[in-house]
Design a protein around this motif. Structure first.
Motif, PDB file in Angstrom:
ATOM      1  N   ALA A   2       0.856  -1.183   0.000  1.00 43.66           N
ATOM      2  CA  ALA A   2       0.000   0.000   0.000  1.00 43.66           C
ATOM      3  C   ALA A   2       0.895   1.236   0.000  1.00 43.66           C
ATOM      4  O   ALA A   2       2.010   1.211   0.521  1.00 43.66           O
ATOM      5  N   TRP A   3       0.393   2.318  -0.572  1.00 40.08           N
ATOM      6  CA  TRP A   3       1.139   3.574  -0.614  1.00 40.08           C
ATOM      7  C   TRP A   3       0.289   4.664   0.023  1.00 40.08           C
ATOM      8  O   TRP A   3      -0.880   4.828  -0.317  1.00 40.08           O
ATOM      9  N   GLY A  13       2.664   9.000  -5.362  1.00 34.89           N
ATOM     10  CA  GLY A  13       1.770   7.849  -5.301  1.00 34.89           C
ATOM     11  C   GLY A  13       0.927   7.702  -6.560  1.00 34.89           C
ATOM     12  O   GLY A  13       0.703   6.585  -7.046  1.00 34.89           O
ATOM     13  N   LEU A  14       0.459   8.816  -7.105  1.00 31.80           N
ATOM     14  CA  LEU A  14      -0.314   8.765  -8.353  1.00 31.80           C
ATOM     15  C   LEU A  14       0.547   8.234  -9.497  1.00 31.80           C
ATOM     16  O   LEU A  14       0.092   7.418 -10.307  1.00 31.80           O
ATOM     17  N   SER A  21       0.823  -2.516 -11.169  1.00 32.73           N
ATOM     18  CA  SER A  21      -0.447  -3.120 -10.748  1.00 32.73           C
ATOM     19  C   SER A  21      -0.283  -3.794  -9.383  1.00 32.73           C
ATOM     20  O   SER A  21      -1.167  -4.521  -8.945  1.00 32.73           O
ATOM     21  N   ARG A  22       0.834  -3.552  -8.715  1.00 36.17           N
ATOM     22  CA  ARG A  22       1.149  -4.235  -7.462  1.00 36.17           C
ATOM     23  C   ARG A  22       0.603  -3.537  -6.216  1.00 36.17           C
ATOM     24  O   ARG A  22       0.746  -4.057  -5.112  1.00 36.17           O
ATOM     25  N   LEU A  23      -0.038  -2.392  -6.358  1.00 39.02           N
ATOM     26  CA  LEU A  23      -0.546  -1.688  -5.184  1.00 39.02           C
ATOM     27  C   LEU A  23      -1.783  -2.390  -4.641  1.00 39.02           C
ATOM     28  O   LEU A  23      -2.710  -2.699  -5.384  1.00 39.02           O
ATOM     29  N   VAL A  27      -3.370   5.848  -0.955  1.00 38.67           N
ATOM     30  CA  VAL A  27      -3.924   7.004  -0.258  1.00 38.67           C
ATOM     31  C   VAL A  27      -3.124   8.221  -0.710  1.00 38.67           C
ATOM     32  O   VAL A  27      -1.915   8.306  -0.498  1.00 38.67           O
ATOM     33  N   CYS A  28      -3.836   9.131  -1.357  1.00 41.93           N
ATOM     34  CA  CYS A  28      -3.238  10.355  -1.894  1.00 41.93           C
ATOM     35  C   CYS A  28      -3.736  11.512  -1.044  1.00 41.93           C
ATOM     36  O   CYS A  28      -4.841  12.010  -1.241  1.00 41.93           O
TER      37      CYS A  28
END
Length: 151
Positions: A2-3, A13-14, A21-23, A27-28
């Protein structure tokens, strides 16, 4: 993985989410996923560099010129959230007329983001200093991430 990132970390993060595709979640915080003021931030970084001030953001913002924000963001499939203070607006430099509008831009794009599957949260009474308030931010992150990451 998770980021979570706030402000520049949200921008990063964007970019990360648009390239992997690994996220498991994104959360931005403190940056609008739609309507981000990339050109304005680049102009500010270029003005700083022209005055001999070192800015670590110049190369980054140059590298994302022309990034197809709406197209990229619309393809995200992991659970995603954006949040900011509802009063998150500021002028980056003392002589700069550019206004960076984070909370208002998130609010303006709220319906679109929610249709795209984003959780959107605006925190009343906060500006950009929200990023330095773990007493407020950690509960927001936990409410969103715990159900995702603890399953």
């Amino acid at each position: 993985f998770a980021w979570f990132g706030f402000s520049f970390g949200g921008v990063v993060g964007l970019q990360l989410a648009s390239r992997t595709s690994r996220l498991s979640a994104l959360v931005c915080g403190g940056w609008p996923p739609l309507g981000g003021q990339y050109a304005e931030t680049l102009a500010y970084a270029e003005a700083e560099a022209a005055q001999g001030r070192v800015t670590p953001f110049l190369t980054f913002y140059r590298s994302v010129r022309g990034w197809p924000e709406r197209e990229a963001v619309s393809k995200f499939t992991c659970p995603r959230m954006t949040f900011a203070g509802n009063m998150d607006e500021f002028t980056p430099g003392p002589d700069d007329a550019t206004r960076i509008r984070i909370g208002p831009l998130i609010n303006e794009h709220r319906a679109q983001l929610e249709r795209m599957g984003w959780t959107v949260q605006l925190i009343d009474g906060f500006g950009h200093e929200l990023g330095g308030r773990p007493d407020v931010v950690i509960p927001i992150l936990r409410r969103f991430l715990d159900p995702i990451l603890l399953r």
